[in-house]
Design a protein around this motif. Sequence first.
Motif, PDB file in Angstrom:
ATOM      1  N   SER A  70       0.832  -1.197   0.000  1.00  0.00           N
ATOM      2  CA  SER A  70       0.000   0.000   0.000  1.00  0.00           C
ATOM      3  C   SER A  70       0.872   1.253   0.000  1.00  0.00           C
ATOM      4  CB  SER A  70      -0.932  -0.006   1.209  1.00  0.00           C
ATOM      5  OG  SER A  70      -0.181  -0.080   2.389  1.00  0.00           O
ATOM      6  N   TYR A  71       0.232   2.381  -0.270  1.00  0.00           N
ATOM      7  CA  TYR A  71       0.934   3.657  -0.332  1.00  0.00           C
ATOM      8  C   TYR A  71       1.007   4.294   1.053  1.00  0.00           C
ATOM      9  CZ  TYR A  71       0.706   3.602  -5.399  1.00  0.00           C
ATOM     10  OH  TYR A  71       0.864   3.272  -6.720  1.00  0.00           O
ATOM     11  N   ASN A  72       2.113   4.997   1.280  1.00  0.00           N
ATOM     12  CA  ASN A  72       2.258   5.846   2.462  1.00  0.00           C
ATOM     13  C   ASN A  72       2.810   7.182   1.961  1.00  0.00           C
ATOM     14  OD1 ASN A  72       5.018   5.481   2.010  1.00  0.00           O
ATOM     15  ND2 ASN A  72       5.217   3.943   3.607  1.00  0.00           N
ATOM     16  N   THR A  73       3.111   8.077   2.867  1.00  0.00           N
ATOM     17  CA  THR A  73       3.586   9.403   2.462  1.00  0.00           C
ATOM     18  C   THR A  73       4.826   9.314   1.583  1.00  0.00           C
ATOM     19  OG1 THR A  73       2.654  10.411   4.436  1.00  0.00           O
ATOM     20  CG2 THR A  73       4.390  11.643   3.323  1.00  0.00           C
ATOM     21  N   THR A  74       5.796   8.504   1.982  1.00  0.00           N
ATOM     22  CA  THR A  74       7.049   8.392   1.224  1.00  0.00           C
ATOM     23  C   THR A  74       6.812   7.878  -0.189  1.00  0.00           C
ATOM     24  OG1 THR A  74       8.222   7.977   3.289  1.00  0.00           O
ATOM     25  CG2 THR A  74       9.368   7.394   1.252  1.00  0.00           C
ATOM     26  N   SER A  75       6.017   6.818  -0.314  1.00  0.00           N
ATOM     27  CA  SER A  75       5.782   6.263  -1.653  1.00  0.00           C
ATOM     28  C   SER A  75       4.923   7.206  -2.497  1.00  0.00           C
ATOM     29  CB  SER A  75       5.164   4.872  -1.573  1.00  0.00           C
ATOM     30  OG  SER A  75       3.972   4.875  -0.832  1.00  0.00           O
ATOM     31  N   LEU A  76       4.019   7.949  -1.877  1.00  0.00           N
ATOM     32  CA  LEU A  76       3.224   8.921  -2.643  1.00  0.00           C
ATOM     33  C   LEU A  76       4.088  10.080  -3.140  1.00  0.00           C
ATOM     34  CD1 LEU A  76      -0.148   9.073  -0.707  1.00  0.00           C
ATOM     35  CD2 LEU A  76       0.239   8.238  -3.027  1.00  0.00           C
ATOM     36  N   ILE A  77       5.064  10.487  -2.343  1.00  0.00           N
ATOM     37  CA  ILE A  77       5.989  11.531  -2.800  1.00  0.00           C
ATOM     38  C   ILE A  77       6.769  11.030  -4.016  1.00  0.00           C
ATOM     39  CG2 ILE A  77       8.116  12.775  -2.183  1.00  0.00           C
ATOM     40  CD1 ILE A  77       6.859  13.152   0.630  1.00  0.00           C
ATOM     41  N   GLU A  78       7.164   9.762  -4.009  1.00  0.00           N
ATOM     42  CA  GLU A  78       7.853   9.189  -5.172  1.00  0.00           C
ATOM     43  C   GLU A  78       6.946   9.222  -6.404  1.00  0.00           C
ATOM     44  OE1 GLU A  78       9.090   5.289  -3.939  1.00  0.00           O
ATOM     45  OE2 GLU A  78      10.491   6.085  -2.452  1.00  0.00           O
ATOM     46  N   VAL A  79       5.666   8.908  -6.221  1.00  0.00           N
ATOM     47  CA  VAL A  79       4.719   8.952  -7.336  1.00  0.00           C
ATOM     48  C   VAL A  79       4.573  10.388  -7.840  1.00  0.00           C
ATOM     49  CG1 VAL A  79       2.315   8.574  -8.031  1.00  0.00           C
ATOM     50  CG2 VAL A  79       3.469   6.898  -6.580  1.00  0.00           C
ATOM     51  N   LEU A  80       4.484  11.345  -6.922  1.00  0.00           N
ATOM     52  CA  LEU A  80       4.348  12.748  -7.331  1.00  0.00           C
ATOM     53  C   LEU A  80       5.593  13.260  -8.046  1.00  0.00           C
ATOM     54  CD1 LEU A  80       2.376  14.268  -4.342  1.00  0.00           C
ATOM     55  CD2 LEU A  80       1.532  13.621  -6.602  1.00  0.00           C
ATOM     56  N   GLU A  81       6.760  12.727  -7.706  1.00  0.00           N
ATOM     57  CA  GLU A  81       7.978  13.068  -8.460  1.00  0.00           C
ATOM     58  C   GLU A  81       7.849  12.581  -9.901  1.00  0.00           C
ATOM     59  OE1 GLU A  81      10.483  14.943  -7.799  1.00  0.00           O
ATOM     60  OE2 GLU A  81      10.458  15.153  -5.624  1.00  0.00           O
ATOM     61  N   GLN A  82       7.225  11.419 -10.091  1.00  0.00           N
ATOM     62  CA  GLN A  82       6.989  10.919 -11.445  1.00  0.00           C
ATOM     63  C   GLN A  82       5.955  11.778 -12.171  1.00  0.00           C
ATOM     64  OE1 GLN A  82       6.059   6.737 -11.291  1.00  0.00           O
ATOM     65  NE2 GLN A  82       8.015   6.211 -10.347  1.00  0.00           N
ATOM     66  N   VAL A  83       4.939  12.234 -11.424  1.00  0.00           N
ATOM     67  CA  VAL A  83       3.939  13.128 -12.016  1.00  0.00           C
ATOM     68  C   VAL A  83       4.608  14.418 -12.483  1.00  0.00           C
ATOM     69  CG1 VAL A  83       1.897  14.545 -11.487  1.00  0.00           C
ATOM     70  CG2 VAL A  83       1.980  12.155 -10.752  1.00  0.00           C
ATOM     71  N   LYS A  84       5.534  14.934 -11.686  1.00  0.00           N
ATOM     72  CA  LYS A  84       6.265  16.153 -12.070  1.00  0.00           C
ATOM     73  C   LYS A  84       6.996  15.945 -13.397  1.00  0.00           C
ATOM     74  CE  LYS A  84       9.914  19.269 -10.537  1.00  0.00           C
ATOM     75  NZ  LYS A  84      10.869  19.577  -9.464  1.00  0.00           N
ATOM     76  N   THR A  85       7.673  14.823 -13.526  1.00  0.00           N
ATOM     77  CA  THR A  85       8.371  14.503 -14.772  1.00  0.00           C
ATOM     78  C   THR A  85       7.378  14.336 -15.913  1.00  0.00           C
ATOM     79  OG1 THR A  85      10.112  13.405 -13.513  1.00  0.00           O
ATOM     80  CG2 THR A  85       9.959  12.863 -15.856  1.00  0.00           C
ATOM     81  N   PHE A  86       6.271  13.655 -15.642  1.00  0.00           N
ATOM     82  CA  PHE A  86       5.247  13.398 -16.654  1.00  0.00           C
ATOM     83  C   PHE A  86       4.679  14.698 -17.209  1.00  0.00           C
ATOM     84  CE2 PHE A  86       0.865  12.221 -17.887  1.00  0.00           C
ATOM     85  CZ  PHE A  86       1.143  11.182 -18.762  1.00  0.00           C
ATOM     86  N   TYR A  87       4.470  15.678 -16.347  1.00  0.00           N
ATOM     87  CA  TYR A  87       3.947  16.970 -16.778  1.00  0.00           C
ATOM     88  C   TYR A  87       5.052  17.965 -17.087  1.00  0.00           C
ATOM     89  CZ  TYR A  87      -0.771  15.455 -15.933  1.00  0.00           C
ATOM     90  OH  TYR A  87      -1.966  14.783 -16.009  1.00  0.00           O
ATOM     91  N   ALA A  88       6.274  17.498 -17.174  1.00  0.00           N
ATOM     92  CA  ALA A  88       7.439  18.285 -17.595  1.00  0.00           C
ATOM     93  C   ALA A  88       7.578  19.597 -16.818  1.00  0.00           C
ATOM     94  CB  ALA A  88       7.386  18.553 -19.095  1.00  0.00           C
ATOM     95  N   GLY A  89       7.260  19.549 -15.527  1.00  0.00           N
ATOM     96  CA  GLY A  89       7.423  20.726 -14.688  1.00  0.00           C
ATOM     97  C   GLY A  89       6.396  21.821 -14.903  1.00  0.00           C
ATOM     98  N   GLU A  90       5.381  21.596 -15.774  1.00  0.00           N
ATOM     99  CA  GLU A  90       4.327  22.584 -15.971  1.00  0.00           C
ATOM    100  C   GLU A  90       3.529  22.719 -14.672  1.00  0.00           C
ATOM    101  OE1 GLU A  90       2.175  22.801 -19.841  1.00  0.00           O
ATOM    102  OE2 GLU A  90       3.050  20.807 -20.095  1.00  0.00           O
ATOM    103  N   PRO A  91       2.875  23.864 -14.454  1.00  0.00           N
ATOM    104  CA  PRO A  91       2.086  24.030 -13.234  1.00  0.00           C
ATOM    105  C   PRO A  91       0.961  22.993 -13.147  1.00  0.00           C
ATOM    106  CG  PRO A  91       2.323  26.133 -14.381  1.00  0.00           C
ATOM    107  CD  PRO A  91       2.872  25.073 -15.275  1.00  0.00           C
ATOM    108  N   VAL A  92       0.803  22.412 -11.964  1.00  0.00           N
ATOM    109  CA  VAL A  92      -0.218  21.389 -11.727  1.00  0.00           C
ATOM    110  C   VAL A  92      -1.002  21.771 -10.481  1.00  0.00           C
ATOM    111  CG1 VAL A  92      -0.569  18.987 -10.990  1.00  0.00           C
ATOM    112  CG2 VAL A  92       1.018  19.493 -12.845  1.00  0.00           C
TER     113      VAL A  92
END
Length: 191
Positions: A70-92
Amino acid sequence: MKKRAWIVFFDESGVSLLPEVRRTYGPRGRTPVLRHRLNWKRASMAAALGYHATDPGRGPRLCFHLKPGSYNTTSLIEVLEQVKTFYAGEPVILVWDGLSAHWSRGMRAWAADQDWLTLERLPAYAPELNPVELLWSAIKTRELANLAGDHLADVADATERGIHRVYSNEQLPWSFLTHTGLTIHPKPPQN
């Protein structure tokens, strides 16, 4: 003032080796039987479904993550780092529910350092406002329906097929948003 950002809905869901039992067809007089091993192995999946706030022509974007456990804060931060890359740093502008890991001290501290990210909370007890809930429903009623896999890899493969099916249909992600009753690009008033 319009903000040129992606409005991204985020949610997590769980899957396991226990099949998602759904109605199905079978020969007359012969009830279909699901045979599976009683196994409680679980995986969690997270999805970020984004719509551009000012440019509907950019189309929806779907970012997906699957992990054992399951997800916890640490693993969700890792997912959000991937989201940042996915959206190429555009505002989200990330819209998610009140899960404790979403609003923990660690998550808020991390988010405060992210100039690309704004967090917004969905109202309590309102999953019908999150289009990602409809994504989970679409996958669980089709690819995961009556799937009696022996390994989590079977479930992961079926889930990924579902994600590709949804994303390859240009209208389906828009229909999820429409079903919530929310609008990102309101129609101009008619004279």
